[in-house]
Scaffold this motif. Sequence first.
Motif, short mmCIF file in Angstrom:
data_model
loop_
_atom_site.label_atom_id
_atom_site.label_comp_id
_atom_site.label_asym_id
_atom_site.label_seq_id
_atom_site.Cartn_x
_atom_site.Cartn_y
_atom_site.Cartn_z
N GLU A 145 -6.42 11.91 5.06
CA GLU A 145 -5.24 11.16 4.65
C GLU A 145 -5.42 9.69 5.02
OE1 GLU A 145 -1.71 12.78 6.33
OE2 GLU A 145 -1.83 14.67 5.19
N GLU A 163 -0.57 4.25 4.82
CA GLU A 163 -0.20 3.02 4.13
C GLU A 163 -0.02 1.85 5.09
OE1 GLU A 163 1.54 5.70 4.62
OE2 GLU A 163 3.71 5.38 4.72
N HIS A 181 0.83 -1.20 0.00
CA HIS A 181 0.00 0.00 0.00
C HIS A 181 0.87 1.25 0.00
CE1 HIS A 181 -3.01 -2.96 1.21
NE2 HIS A 181 -3.94 -2.08 0.95
N GLU A 182 0.33 2.28 -0.58
CA GLU A 182 0.96 3.60 -0.61
C GLU A 182 0.04 4.59 0.10
OE1 GLU A 182 3.87 4.28 -1.78
OE2 GLU A 182 4.37 2.61 -3.14
N GLU A 212 -2.41 7.56 0.62
CA GLU A 212 -3.40 8.14 -0.28
C GLU A 212 -4.09 9.32 0.41
OE1 GLU A 212 -6.11 5.15 -1.54
OE2 GLU A 212 -4.55 3.65 -1.92
N THR A 239 -8.50 0.03 1.94
CA THR A 239 -8.39 -0.77 0.72
C THR A 239 -7.78 -2.12 1.02
OG1 THR A 239 -8.11 1.26 -0.56
CG2 THR A 239 -7.53 -0.81 -1.64
N ASP A 274 -8.02 11.09 0.53
CA ASP A 274 -9.43 11.12 0.15
C ASP A 274 -9.86 12.58 0.01
OD1 ASP A 274 -12.17 10.97 -0.11
OD2 ASP A 274 -12.39 9.32 1.34
N TYR A 275 -9.99 13.03 -1.24
CA TYR A 275 -10.31 14.44 -1.48
C TYR A 275 -11.74 14.78 -1.10
CZ TYR A 275 -5.88 14.68 -3.97
OH TYR A 275 -4.54 14.65 -4.28
#
Length: 516
Positions: free
Chosen positions: A125, A128, A114-115, A117, A153, A119-120
């Motif tokens: 935030e 990971e 995972h990186e 990410e 995720t 969530d806009y």
Amino acid sequence: MRAHGGDDAPAGLDFEFSQVFGERAAGEEVQDADIISAVEFNVTGEKLATGDRGGRVVLFERIHHSKSVIEELRSRFYESGVGGADGSDVRPPAMFSGRKEPVEYRYLTEFQSHEPEFDYLKSLEIEEKINTLRWCNQGANDANFVLSTNDKTIKLWKVYEKHLECVSGFNVGRGEGGGFRRMNGGGASSAPDVTAVAQHNGALKFPSIVRGESVFTARNRRVYANAHAYHINSLSVNSDGETFISADDLRINLWHLESSQQSFNIVDIKPTNMEDLSEVITAAEFHPTHCNYLAYSSSKGTIRLTDLRQHAVCDSYAKLFELPEPAEKRSFFSEIIASISDIKFSRDGRYILSRDYLTMKLWDINMDRAPVATVNVHDHLRPKLCDLYENDSIFDKFQCCVSNDGSNIATGSYGNVFKSFNTATDDNGASGATFEVSKDPSGKSRGAASAVKTPQRNRMDYTTSTGSSNTITANDVFSLSPADFAAGKILHMAWHPSENIVATAAANSLYFYNAA
């Protein structure tokens, strides 16, 4: 069968240090991204996976030595003078203490799962950090499948051994690359030298394909996303080998491994008005043999066993396991310390082991009125709950694990130690054993309230070493100030599915212990 403490009470397991990956030098700081956040054996115990806060998954594989190699290692150990060759009574490490073969794992491979990410839509935030890992059924050609998840995720990874194949024996181009060209490009030039073609007058021959070195590689097969509004805390693969569940604070979803487009919500405890929210889901686990049974725990200290055959949405439960705290013991911290951080089924599915902040409880699924065993892991911390609340240590989530036959249980603790208990001894854990998580432990002790001081650990560089543990007088780690508890928390543990081997994570180091 449970026995009362005394001379006839069964003795607990005597764990000995076997191996460590990544001991760091004294005083060396550990990067937050390197701290291990998940540990999991596969179904055979031949492989182990760890996840860390940096989103990486690292795989290890067990090494099986031949009898001649074991004898050679044992003789080298004693010839070194460490193993009592001089007549001294020094106990050999567990790998040479009469076992059929030493317990040893090797580093296999690692990959970035995972990186970070963002969530806009929610301006949030997404870290990971790997929250949990689960192995799936082994695929064809000895491929292994691993489920990993961060807060939002879930990803399915295929890990397999890849043989690099090369083409050699060209009629031309021997001057560049030695006539050895990789099939996937690189190495030799893509086109032969025209001059060399013109000068070639010998007999033509067919190039040959040569198998080169073998490497382990990981490939992302599926991504299960956009199904959880809250942080995912649990994954569990069903015994049918086709489905799995993912749980967040308020919902549990059922997935099919072959379909990442949709999931089915089977548990939903979200109230219509969020102000009425009184509990959250903390852990969820499938029954190991019956694919229709599911257990999940809550922050109120309850465990619900549901039957998926009864309702499409499991709003009701088949059984409720709960042990309310006596009214005279209730306090401001009662709800916090009652929250269950982890649950595990025994291998046969007969028992459920739960871990809250102060205790472990073993429940018989056929008897929900009271646990068959209660172990006081941190009962001596009750006077310090106020200090632990102020430094947030009271919210630490310790995992628990159970042996393959269900006779022993283990969990981590403060002071860089883990504790093991025999479930047949009816003494509330007083006869449990405490083991220091270190290559050179200063000692181990009997008694749940005892522990040993924390040594420094090395960073996770995937080098391995072995050592032995000697019994000396233990120190009471809980005489330290509450602020020092954070120095050595053993939060993550896993028990080998068929042997008495325990893997523990201490910061960024991975330790293996075993009992004969």
